[in-house]
Enzyme design. Structure first.
Site, mmCIF file in Angstrom:
data_model
loop_
_atom_site.group_PDB
_atom_site.id
_atom_site.type_symbol
_atom_site.label_atom_id
_atom_site.label_comp_id
_atom_site.label_asym_id
_atom_site.label_seq_id
_atom_site.Cartn_x
_atom_site.Cartn_y
_atom_site.Cartn_z
ATOM 1 N N HIS A 8 0.823 -1.207 0.000
ATOM 2 C CA HIS A 8 0.000 0.000 0.000
ATOM 3 C C HIS A 8 0.864 1.268 0.000
ATOM 4 O O HIS A 8 0.647 2.207 -0.748
ATOM 5 C CB HIS A 8 -0.906 -0.045 1.236
ATOM 6 C CG HIS A 8 -1.908 1.071 1.325
ATOM 7 N ND1 HIS A 8 -2.633 1.314 2.463
ATOM 8 C CD2 HIS A 8 -2.306 2.007 0.436
ATOM 9 C CE1 HIS A 8 -3.426 2.342 2.271
ATOM 10 N NE2 HIS A 8 -3.252 2.794 1.039
ATOM 11 N N GLU A 19 -4.641 7.044 7.026
ATOM 12 C CA GLU A 19 -5.686 6.379 6.246
ATOM 13 C C GLU A 19 -6.086 5.062 6.904
ATOM 14 O O GLU A 19 -7.259 4.739 7.052
ATOM 15 C CB GLU A 19 -5.186 6.125 4.821
ATOM 16 C CG GLU A 19 -6.231 5.495 3.918
ATOM 17 C CD GLU A 19 -5.654 5.030 2.579
ATOM 18 O OE1 GLU A 19 -4.620 5.580 2.150
ATOM 19 O OE2 GLU A 19 -6.229 4.115 1.989
ATOM 20 N N GLU A 46 2.482 1.687 -3.271
ATOM 21 C CA GLU A 46 1.512 2.221 -4.236
ATOM 22 C C GLU A 46 1.444 3.748 -4.135
ATOM 23 O O GLU A 46 1.472 4.467 -5.137
ATOM 24 C CB GLU A 46 0.137 1.594 -3.980
ATOM 25 C CG GLU A 46 -0.989 2.149 -4.832
ATOM 26 C CD GLU A 46 -2.209 2.517 -3.998
ATOM 27 O OE1 GLU A 46 -2.608 3.690 -4.056
ATOM 28 O OE2 GLU A 46 -2.758 1.634 -3.292
HETATM 29 ZN ZN LIG Z 1 -4.138 4.590 0.352
#
Ligand SMILES: [Zn+2]
Length: 1076
Positions: free
Chosen positions: A135, A237, A138
């Site tokens: 993640h 997040e 990314e």
């Molecule tokens: Zn994210």
């Protein structure tokens, strides 16, 4: 996510919500990535700068100069071996599968006559641990690359350099993908270059890793006396994601059922494990997985494939290392010898319909391998049969008795992991009822096993009908793009190198299943036994319940982790933190030279909007708008009734009417029989409320109208049946036939749960809605009947009243019946209008069927044919002059909003400049302050058609600070030095707006703006020209007129988030704590 899209979604157009079991693979395109975390989302055109990749075929040779039909299997294109060329008639496309022999790179091209071209590059990325490596990688690859060495090129592109209809990146449980879609060929080339360079040659600097992943930093980076805290985009997040009991449960279910390999780890990142990740780990993970040998390239639409291949090959594939690291296969989970049980703690949810009942339980089973396509399809169908609708054994034993408030998260069949998963359970349970729920699950399985309950041939037929309908319907595609939808469906299977082309042939799988059922009528029972019965020992019972002090405990754990990190710091480390924090903060503030990024220009845009094809049919009893479209044999039928004159005391019952109307049965049929009939010949019938502030008057008083909207869609051959069912329902509503108070309670509970669960995902929409409601009559009506805290409260109260007593339920039902009697009775002819989209062949017969419909509901000809949006004000809810509102919720993050009533409606000359200003502020002011500096997940500004200018933040660690940023926007636009509003920024903002204005509209929805909001081609053209001619001076002028602190316009703020000491002491704030 696009705020405007969310707020404008006034009507519930056949949206299938609830359990994902309804998502039949490859056919229900709107399936969510269950465990996907999307980073840089926004829908989001350019041509000043020509990229190295020139995909734009000259007008002369045309975009389709390359002909897919002349491509043969075994041939080669640009060094790629053509492994398969295969027509897929289900979606009117030809699939081409290619492989690059030297590197092993895979490529799938879906050739189809569709201008909305799609691209994606993806990798298999099994997480080695729960530090969020895939993640964070990314996020970090999107922070600049060799060719495009700027911070965050994705957001910079989104800030007005592209007409992309979709741009994103997603991390799944074992894959990472980078898709986009655009209708502009030059834009396609631009974006493809950026995407490829991002994944293959990212900078991966330490500052990027620290910004996106995690870091230790002083709360105020420029004040070394302020405390050291954890910061980082992904860190925040994931804290947000794990604070949502729904996603927590879904994640734990996956990890616990398939614990051994990749799925036992949290690919998104376990919040407190994230700080164990190092920059070195990140770089080596990139080297291991982000190379052509592990890459899956995807393209869709009408594009010149050889040029795309040539570009990719020359620049990235051939250039890669000869010895590419091997990527391990993701293995099947070793099967358990006996079932397991596990428990998860969570925080209490005051948004729940009943605060006492907050336990969740699910029974989950590991099923067949993802590669077995016929079996996964069988399980999809089986799951639908067992779970969905009043006749389903799980529904009748779990949902109807009211044991819990609704199905547990993850309920349904999910074929996105190597071992596929079936799960079913309940949420909103009393803790003492958990065992009962598990028993009910077993009883339901036994009922299906012993007497085939729910598996009747007619029900199977209904499910297969739904599969056919969904394959033809483009209106629910992800990002309005069939390419994206197909990509999202095939990605999990492709990630395991499964047979993706066969997978796309939905019709073949339907036929196979039909044949199999003929050969063995007991097939479905056998599958039930094999996977859900006791024979399958790989089953898990997962329970979750709130624990007192859970949030405090989490906070304490975070503090302890933080302290242990701080304790280990040397004075040198501490100095490094100070320096690094300041460096990052300065870098974030720094203006960059963006000339390396390609862009489209406003002058490239067409001044003429694409016509919606809608015409008013002549000589019909009531007004009918018809739009002939390539709908692939599907008819979309909508009817609206003006609700003007509805007695005041029924206002709160109107949204409740919409929720239950199509689910209560009729005078002739009970809910079960009606549901069955509906699913055999339609894609569902639904009701919704559409609130419109007429665009016509320049400014207030706005003419405000609300409509009840009935929607259905069906295969054109079934239009007569569908309208007959609509008529039956209409009459039931008009006569007040609904009596079943138990059913009512069940439906309201389901909705209350679904709404409450949605808040952590769409908190910004709630915040904007709540703020706008205090300054705009139209917004207020919407907040009350479509989306907002008041709407949520109406449903929650009704659910609780209906569940408590029979009298309570009857009281609600009586009012709902009054709404039906008032709106649907035979005198509604003057208030009734129809809108239909279909292919041309069916037009005459469908119009005929509508006449029949009108006769059966005894509606006479309409006497008024005036434009329904140009009548004077008919609804005038009092504006509540109240302070700002804080909704206290158990969330670790905030959603902030501010609304300003500018009075500048759609047709006002200042509307276009304000719209562009909102875009410019989003990209140039809010994003740097709220996301980059503040660590929030997102932010933005917009103006609604009725002239409410709004700001919002999404999953925001700050509250007051963000509101201050909102308040400073006028000053920034007017007084900053150097002047922030430049020609370049203006250009970008225009492109950004057109990206939305020109977003593709699926055939079934064309003309809907005209029908529901009175925005026709003429008005759109005017608006388009207004947008194109906006100047920098216009922006400065409207900023000082409407956004300056001295303006006297009505303003309101709203905040959703945790308890807030500062606001509590502020008399301008009203604090709302949901009652227990
Ligand atoms: Zn994210």
């Amino acid at each position: 996510m696009n705020l405007l899209d969310m707020l404008n979604r006034n009507t519930r157009l056949l949206s299938s919500k609830g359990v994902r079991s309804t998502a039949l693979a490859a056919t229900m395109p709107m399936r969510n990535y269950k465990f996907a975390f999307s980073a840089n989302m926004k829908h989001t055109s350019a041509k000043l700068f020509r990229l190295p990749c020139n995909l734009v075929a000259s007008k002369a040779d045309g975009n389709l100069s390359w002909n897919v039909n002349q491509t043969k299997e075994g041939s080669s294109i640009e060094g790629w071996q053509v492994e398969e060329v295969s027509p897929v008639k289900d979606f009117h496309l030809t699939a081409l599968r290619l492989k690059h022999p030297q590197t092993g790179a895979r490529f799938l091209h879906l050739a189809r006559a569709d201008r909305n071209q799609t691209f994606s590059v993806g990798f298999r990325t099994p997480p080695p641990d729960s530090s969020g490596l895939p993640h964070i990688l990314e996020h970090t690859v999107l922070c600049g690359s060799q060719l495009f060495p700027v911070r965050d090129p994705f957001f910079k592109m989104l800030g007005g350099r592209t007409l992309a209809t979709f741009m994103n990146a997603m991390t799944g449980p074992d894959y990472t993908m980078y898709p986009f879609a655009t209708r502009d060929p030059a834009d396609f080339g631009n974006l493809m270059s950026i995407y490829l360079d991002a994944v293959f040659r990212p900078r991966l600097r330490e500052t990027d890793f620290r910004q996106e992943g995690w870091r230790l930093e002083h709360a105020d980076p420029f004040d070394s006396s302020s405390p050291i805290v954890f910061k980082g985009v992904v860190f925040n997040e994931m804290k947000g994601a794990f604070s949502d009991p729904q996603s927590l449960f879904g994640q734990r279910l996956l990890c616990s059922l398939l614990p051994k390999g990749a799925y036992g780890k949290v690919s998104g990142g376990e919040p407190l494990t994230i700080p164990s990740l190092s920059w070195e780990d990140l770089r080596s993970f990139h080297a291991q997985y982000y190379h052509p040998g592990n890459a899956r390239f995807f393209t869709y639409g009408e594009l010149n494939l050889p040029r795309v291949l040539e570009y990719i090959t020359e620049n990235y594939v051939e250039a890669s290392a000869k010895e590419l690291p091997a990527v391990p296969e993701i293995l099947q989970e070793p099967r358990w010898s006996k079932p397991r049980e596990e428990h998860v703690n969570c925080s209490r949810d005051p948004m729940a319909p009943n605060p006492e009942n907050q336990s969740t339980v699910a029974v989950a089973a590991a099923c067949c391998d993802i590669h077995d396509l016929n079996e996964t399809f069988l399980l999809d169908v089986l799951s639908d049969l067992l779970i969905r609708g009043p006749e389903a054994p799980f529904y009748s034993r779990l949902i109807e008795p009211g044991l819990g408030s609704g199905y547990a998260p993850a309920t349904g069949y999910d074929s996105s992991t190597r071992d596929t998963i079936f799960a079913v359970g309940l949420q909103g349970l009393k803790s003492s009822d958990v065992e009962k729920a598990v028993k009910s699950v077993k009883e339901a399985v036994n009922a299906a096993l012993s007497n085939g309950e729910g598996l009747e041939p007619e029900r199977v037929e209904a499910v297969l009908h739904r599969v056919e309908l969904a394959a033809r319907d483009e209106s629910h595609c992800m990002g309005s793009s069939l390419g994206l939808s197909l990509l999202s469906e095939i990605t999990p299977l492709w990630n395991h190198d499964g047979d993706i082309v066969s997978f796309l042939r939905v019709g073949d799988r339907v036929e196979f299943l039909k044949r199999s059922l003929k050969n063995d009528p007991n097939l479905l029972r056998k599958a039930t036994e094999k996977y859900l019965g006791e024979k399958n020992s790989h089953q898990l019972i997962l329970t979750m319940s709130p624990k007192e002090g859970f949030e405090e405990m989490q906070l304490k754990e975070e503090q302890e982790l933080l302290q242990s990190k701080i304790d280990k710091l040397s004075s040198q480390d501490k100095e490094h933190i100070v320096q690094f924090g300041m460096k990052l903060a300065k870098e974030q503030k720094q203006d960059e030279d963006l000339t390396c990024l390609p862009r489209l220009c406003a002058s490239d845009l067409s001044p003429i909007p694409e016509p919606d094809g809608a015409v008013n049919v002549k000589d019909t009893m009531i007004p009918i708008q018809y739009s002939v479209q390539p709908t692939n044999g599907v008819a979309y039928i909508r009817a609206t009734v003006d609700v003007a004159g509805l007695p005041e005391d029924l206002n709160s019952s109107l949204p409740l009417f919409c929720l239950i109307a199509s689910k209560m049965g009729t005078s002739h049929r009970n809910a079960r029989d009606f549901d069955r009939a509906v699913s055999l010949s339609t894609g569902g019938i639904s009701f919704g409320v559409n609130v419109v502030a007429a665009p016509a008057p320049a400014c207030s008083p706005l003419s405000l109208r609300a409509f009840l909207v009935m929607s259905t869609m069906c295969l054109e051959r079934n239009a007569a049946k569908a309208l007959k069912l609509c008529s039956e329902l209409w009459q039931a509503g008009a006569k007040g036939s609904w009596m079943d108070s138990n059913r009512l309670a069940v439906l309201l509970r389901e909705e209350a749960v679904a709404l409450a669960n949605g808040v952590p995902h769409s908190g910004h929409a709630y915040a904007v809605s709540a703020a706008a409601a205090r300054v705009s009559p139209a917004a207020r009506k919407r907040e009350h009947s479509v989306l907002g805290p008041s709407y949520l409260e109406i449903v929650r109260k009704a659910a609780s009243q209906a569940s408590q007593s029979e009298t309570g339920a009857q009281e609600i039902l009586n009012k709902i019946r009054e709404v039906g009697a008032f709106l649907l009775d035979h005198s509604c002819g003057d208030r009734l209008r129809f809108s239909i989209n279909s292919s041309p062949e069916s037009e005459p017969s469908i119009i005929n069927e509508v006449s029949t419909f009108l006769k059966t509901i005894s509606v006479g000809p309409s006497s008024s044919r005036v434009n329904p949006f140009e009548m004077g004000p008919t609804l005038s809810p009092e504006l509540q002059v109240a302070p700002n509102t804080h909704y206290v919720l158990p969330l670790p993050v905030n959603f902030a909003a501010k609304a300003i009533a500018t009075g500048v409606a759609f047709k006002h000359p200042d509307h276009a400049p304000l719209k562009i200003l909102a875009k410019l502020l989003s990209a140039r002011y809010l994003h740097p302050h709220i996301r980059e500096e503040g660590g929030a997940y997102g932010s933005g500004a917009d103006i609604s058609t009725d002239g409410v200018f709004s700001f919002f933040s999404y999953r925001d660690p700050h509250s007051i600070k963000t509101l201050d940023v909102f308040n400073g926007s006028g000053k920034w636009a007017i007084n900053s030095s150097p002047k922030p509003i430049t020609e370049t920024y203006l250009e970008e903002a225009k492109i950004g707006i057109f990206q939305r204005v020109d977003a593709p509209v699926p055939p079934g929805n064309r003309g809907l703006d005209r029908f529901l909001r009175g925005v026709d081609d003429e008005l759109l053209k005017w608006h388009r020209e207004a947008l194109m001619t906006v100047t920098c001076d216009d922006l400065v002028r409207v900023a000082s007129e409407y956004l300056s602190v001295t303006s006297k316009l009505p303003v309101s703020c709203a905040l959703l988030g945790p308890q807030n000491d500062v606001l509590e002491k502020d008399s301008n704030w009203k604090i709302i704590v949901p009652e227990d």
